[in-house]
Design a protein around this motif. Sequence first.
Motif, PDB file in Angstrom:
ATOM      1  N   GLY A 142       0.827  -1.190   0.000  1.00  0.00           N
ATOM      2  CA  GLY A 142       0.000   0.000   0.000  1.00  0.00           C
ATOM      3  C   GLY A 142       0.867   1.247   0.000  1.00  0.00           C
ATOM      4  O   GLY A 142       1.932   1.277   0.601  1.00  0.00           O
ATOM      5  N   ASP A 143       0.396   2.282  -0.675  1.00  0.00           N
ATOM      6  CA  ASP A 143       1.175   3.528  -0.693  1.00  0.00           C
ATOM      7  C   ASP A 143       0.289   4.664  -1.177  1.00  0.00           C
ATOM      8  O   ASP A 143      -0.668   4.471  -1.932  1.00  0.00           O
ATOM      9  CB  ASP A 143       2.395   3.389  -1.601  1.00  0.00           C
ATOM     10  N   ALA A 144       0.619   5.856  -0.740  1.00  0.00           N
ATOM     11  CA  ALA A 144      -0.066   7.079  -1.154  1.00  0.00           C
ATOM     12  C   ALA A 144       0.916   8.217  -1.000  1.00  0.00           C
ATOM     13  O   ALA A 144       1.919   8.108  -0.303  1.00  0.00           O
ATOM     14  CB  ALA A 144      -1.317   7.319  -0.312  1.00  0.00           C
ATOM     15  N   LEU A 319      -2.677   7.906  -5.333  1.00  0.00           N
ATOM     16  CA  LEU A 319      -2.353   6.523  -5.014  1.00  0.00           C
ATOM     17  C   LEU A 319      -0.972   6.141  -5.505  1.00  0.00           C
ATOM     18  O   LEU A 319      -0.583   6.471  -6.621  1.00  0.00           O
ATOM     19  CB  LEU A 319      -3.376   5.580  -5.649  1.00  0.00           C
ATOM     20  N   GLY A 320      -0.233   5.426  -4.666  1.00  0.00           N
ATOM     21  CA  GLY A 320       0.967   4.719  -5.076  1.00  0.00           C
ATOM     22  C   GLY A 320       0.730   3.242  -4.838  1.00  0.00           C
ATOM     23  O   GLY A 320      -0.396   2.783  -4.753  1.00  0.00           O
ATOM     24  N   ALA A 378      -1.289   6.514  11.382  1.00  0.00           N
ATOM     25  CA  ALA A 378      -2.652   7.041  11.331  1.00  0.00           C
ATOM     26  C   ALA A 378      -2.892   7.813  10.035  1.00  0.00           C
ATOM     27  O   ALA A 378      -3.968   7.704   9.429  1.00  0.00           O
ATOM     28  CB  ALA A 378      -2.918   7.932  12.542  1.00  0.00           C
ATOM     29  N   ASP A 379      -1.906   8.584   9.597  1.00  0.00           N
ATOM     30  CA  ASP A 379      -2.054   9.335   8.349  1.00  0.00           C
ATOM     31  C   ASP A 379      -2.114   8.395   7.145  1.00  0.00           C
ATOM     32  O   ASP A 379      -2.816   8.671   6.165  1.00  0.00           O
ATOM     33  CB  ASP A 379      -0.897  10.318   8.181  1.00  0.00           C
ATOM     34  N   PHE A 380      -1.372   7.294   7.209  1.00  0.00           N
ATOM     35  CA  PHE A 380      -1.431   6.302   6.133  1.00  0.00           C
ATOM     36  C   PHE A 380      -2.849   5.746   6.006  1.00  0.00           C
ATOM     37  O   PHE A 380      -3.392   5.646   4.891  1.00  0.00           O
ATOM     38  CB  PHE A 380      -0.436   5.185   6.397  1.00  0.00           C
ATOM     39  N   LEU A 381      -3.459   5.398   7.113  1.00  0.00           N
ATOM     40  CA  LEU A 381      -4.831   4.889   7.079  1.00  0.00           C
ATOM     41  C   LEU A 381      -5.784   5.921   6.481  1.00  0.00           C
ATOM     42  O   LEU A 381      -6.636   5.595   5.655  1.00  0.00           O
ATOM     43  CB  LEU A 381      -5.291   4.534   8.491  1.00  0.00           C
ATOM     44  N   LYS A 382      -5.631   7.163   6.904  1.00  0.00           N
ATOM     45  CA  LYS A 382      -6.498   8.220   6.388  1.00  0.00           C
ATOM     46  C   LYS A 382      -6.282   8.409   4.889  1.00  0.00           C
ATOM     47  O   LYS A 382      -7.245   8.544   4.125  1.00  0.00           O
ATOM     48  CB  LYS A 382      -6.226   9.529   7.128  1.00  0.00           C
ATOM     49  N   MET A 384      -5.219   6.252   2.662  1.00  0.00           N
ATOM     50  CA  MET A 384      -5.690   5.123   1.866  1.00  0.00           C
ATOM     51  C   MET A 384      -7.207   5.061   1.776  1.00  0.00           C
ATOM     52  O   MET A 384      -7.753   4.338   0.927  1.00  0.00           O
ATOM     53  CB  MET A 384      -5.144   3.813   2.433  1.00  0.00           C
ATOM     54  N   SER A 385      -7.892   5.818   2.624  1.00  0.00           N
ATOM     55  CA  SER A 385      -9.353   5.842   2.535  1.00  0.00           C
ATOM     56  C   SER A 385      -9.841   6.789   1.451  1.00  0.00           C
ATOM     57  O   SER A 385     -11.039   6.798   1.130  1.00  0.00           O
ATOM     58  CB  SER A 385      -9.954   6.251   3.884  1.00  0.00           C
TER      59      SER A 385
END
Length: 439
Positions: A142-144, A319-320, A378-382, A384-385
Amino acid sequence: MRAKKIAAVAGGAVLAAMSGAHAQDKEITLCWAAWDPANALVELSKDFTSSTGIGMNFEFVPWTNFADRFLNELNSGGKLCDLMIGDSQWIGGGATYGHYVKLNDFFDQEGISMDDFLPATVYAYSTWPKGTPNYYALPAMGDALGWVYRKDWFSRPELQDAFKAEYGRDLGVPSNWNELKDVASFFQGREIDGETRYGAAIYTERGSEGITMGVTAALYPWGFKYENEQGSYDMEGAVNSAASVEGLEFYKSLYDCCSPPGHSDAYMVANLDAYKSGQVAMQMNWFAFFPGIAKDEVVGGDISGFFVNPGQNIEASTLGGQGISVVAYSDKQDLALEYIKWFAQPDVQAKWWALGGYSCHQAVLGDPGFAATAPFAADFLKAMSGVQDFWQEPIYAELLLAMQQRVHDYVVAGKGTAQEALDKLIEDWTISFEDDGKL
């Protein structure tokens, strides 16, 4: 994550053999980009070899040559790669041209459920046509696009006072792009510790995909869409909407006001260098690099902070990330599928995150303690949403090159207007889709 369409194919592939004790017919080769997460995957995969007796070889190619090297391998039917961690944009071509093995029957046989993975990653990394239950990859990385900032500078009382006097609010993490530009403007040309600093390192690179990834980080929050209706290829009024024009204009204004000197052809590494050397207060970059920043001897620990891509009209991030696929030309598909089965296990996914990879598994991301596992978790979760991706069409590379040219000409070279750039982009894409039989 990301396609790197660069004209020249250079050498320098890194081939790492993890186990020389296994016979060649009990070894498989995994192909990916050469970066920190790949090193973490080498470490993780030692457990696979220990548990299965299947040796692992790795072909890692620098991002600058990644797409050319491995798309050429796929297009030629090469047998180098048994497993491919390819960019999200490759999934359309991988399915359409028969490069990737369809995994539905295998998933059913082994009880691997796509419901166990974050929906956005299944949609982006695994499915073709988009949103259908046809799977050609397992979500792997996963990546952004997110942001890193000099937390130590932001916390200095004299800078806090100066910022509040100028902007009437506290100096802190920006909640939208207007605030981000204010912060970048504040630091632009400011002397800190006897050195001149600059506002923000953003993506401007022309040759592969850099400026497109940067520009879309602004366009998506403004409300940019590729089509008026998904699957219609009806782009007029979406790609060049008033909001899209405003977003592109804003990105150019950020480049003009607040980037460091000479930052006209910059992507991942250039932004990392600008930030680690102390040139800039902020940088945009992929979450994949954040574990390395957090551990860095110069800017790690309490020196750096992280924040999700700011919203504007909506919350959205570029998105990455990638999925892992079995290459259809491999003579060892059975062994490659064993790796997929192993990698999909929740305990393996938990260790993947712990080593610096970005798991997409719900059991990892949904753990109540996940947000506390890293300063950027936490920022990664946000992020990816609310991720959005570039075209995943089989002809994505052609579409990407057109956008690279149009937005670089406007943002960096200063040619024409944002409206003209997006109008011409629609013309380019219309020709491409007509030639591809979509219009």
